[in-house]
Design an enzyme around this catalytic site. Structure first.
Site, PDB file in Angstrom:
ATOM      1  N   ASP A 110      24.430 -12.210  13.069  1.00  0.00           N
ATOM      2  CA  ASP A 110      25.316 -12.556  14.223  1.00  0.00           C
ATOM      3  C   ASP A 110      26.888 -11.834  14.167  1.00  0.00           C
ATOM      4  O   ASP A 110      27.155 -11.707  13.030  1.00  0.00           O
ATOM      5  CB  ASP A 110      25.552 -13.993  14.494  1.00  0.00           C
ATOM      6  CG  ASP A 110      26.515 -14.417  15.582  1.00  0.00           C
ATOM      7  OD1 ASP A 110      26.401 -13.707  16.678  1.00  0.00           O
ATOM      8  OD2 ASP A 110      27.334 -15.240  15.228  1.00  0.00           O
ATOM      9  N   ASP A 156      30.161 -12.578  16.623  1.00  0.00           N
ATOM     10  CA  ASP A 156      31.038 -13.749  16.959  1.00  0.00           C
ATOM     11  C   ASP A 156      31.161 -14.912  16.099  1.00  0.00           C
ATOM     12  O   ASP A 156      30.101 -15.709  15.775  1.00  0.00           O
ATOM     13  CB  ASP A 156      31.199 -13.887  18.472  1.00  0.00           C
ATOM     14  CG  ASP A 156      31.534 -13.010  19.085  1.00  0.00           C
ATOM     15  OD1 ASP A 156      32.698 -12.343  18.989  1.00  0.00           O
ATOM     16  OD2 ASP A 156      30.727 -12.530  20.020  1.00  0.00           O
TER      17      ASP A 156
END
Ligand code: XBP
Length: 259
Positions: A8, A10
């Protein structure tokens, strides 16, 4: 056999929400003459809504005193937010988290495949990776952003698409996430997930994660295992550690389901 790492972006690679996104949203609101400012508490609640455009739309729908904006106006407000955010990243204002680049380098040296499954806008991905090294984006064989899938996290769509693009089975990959929504997405795709909670997600429920660590750790700044096998120990998350966690993983049947 471990063949791929899927990150991922963010909150996981860098503290983007704390150092970048919230501030960029607020600057875009101010520039547009809107009397809206998301404080940390408000933003922490809004993070349950994946995607910036969706987040603005959700907020406005639930704000009786705010103007009603058309989708096209929200899209243009969000475009300006993206410009502000990418400029902040280029100025080095968004801090990478410990151990992420170390692990990416180790995986590349070992011939593992690298992917990104994120809800953010494509420009933000390139900005963050290029800020470290212009060649870094090319290291990721598959990058799936929010705009490329029908359903954003917690739906598994982004992860399923990365798995398909990399040509690996869910059991051959490990995902790295920082939020409950992200964990649900990766687990619904069947991928063992290491969680590094970020500034806004420390209170989330990470049941079923392969491990929860405060960060991935550097040799001179080891991580602490917060939950899972080896809880309480200080260590560095490297490929050997991931393989050993996978090998002791108890058959996990409490996978959160996405509907
Ligand atoms: C990230 C997001 C993003 C960012 C903002 O979720 O929800 O929306 O907050 O990015 P995840 P945009 O880490 O689970 O992928 O404004 O570009 O949408």
């Amino acid at each position: 056999m471990l063949k791929a790492l899927i990150f991922d972006l963010d909150g996981t690679m860098a503290e983007t929400e704390r150092d970048g996104h919230r501030l960029a949203f607020n600057r875009a609101f101010a520039e547009a003459g809107l009397d809206i400012e998301w404080d940390e508490e408000t933003y922490s609640r809004l993070l349950w809504v994946s995607g910036g455009k969706e987040r603005i739309g959700y907020f406005l729908r639930n704000c009786p005193t705010c103007p009603k904006l058309l989708d096209s106006q929200i899209a243009s407000l969000h475009r300006r937010k993206t410009e502000i955010y990418t400029q902040m990243v280029a100025r080095g204002e968004v801090v990478w988290r410990p151990g992420v680049l170390r692990l990416i380098h180790e995986a590349r040296r070992a011939g593992l495949l690298l992917g990104i499954a994120t809800t953010t806008t494509p420009d933000n991905i390139v900005a963050l990776l290029e800020n470290v090294d212009p060649s870094l984006p090319s290291w990721f064989i598959v990058v799936v952003s929010g705009e490329m899938v029908k359903r954003k996290k917690p739906a598994p769509d982004a992860y399923l698409r990365v798995l398909q693009g990399l040509g690996v089975e869910p059991g051959e990959a490990v995902a790295f996430e920082d939020t409950q929504n992200g964990l649900m997405a990766a687990q619904a795709a069947g991928i063992a997930t290491v969680i590094t909670p970020s500034y806004y997600s420390k209170e989330h429920d990470f049941s079923g994660a392969l491990a929860v660590v405060d960060h991935l750790g550097e040799p001179d700044n080891p991580a602490v295992v917060l939950q899972g096998h080896q809880a309480g120990e200080s260590l560095v998350v490297n490929l050997d550690r991931l393989r050993s966690w996978l090998s002791v993983r108890i058959n996990n049947t409490d996978r959160p389901s996405y509907r």
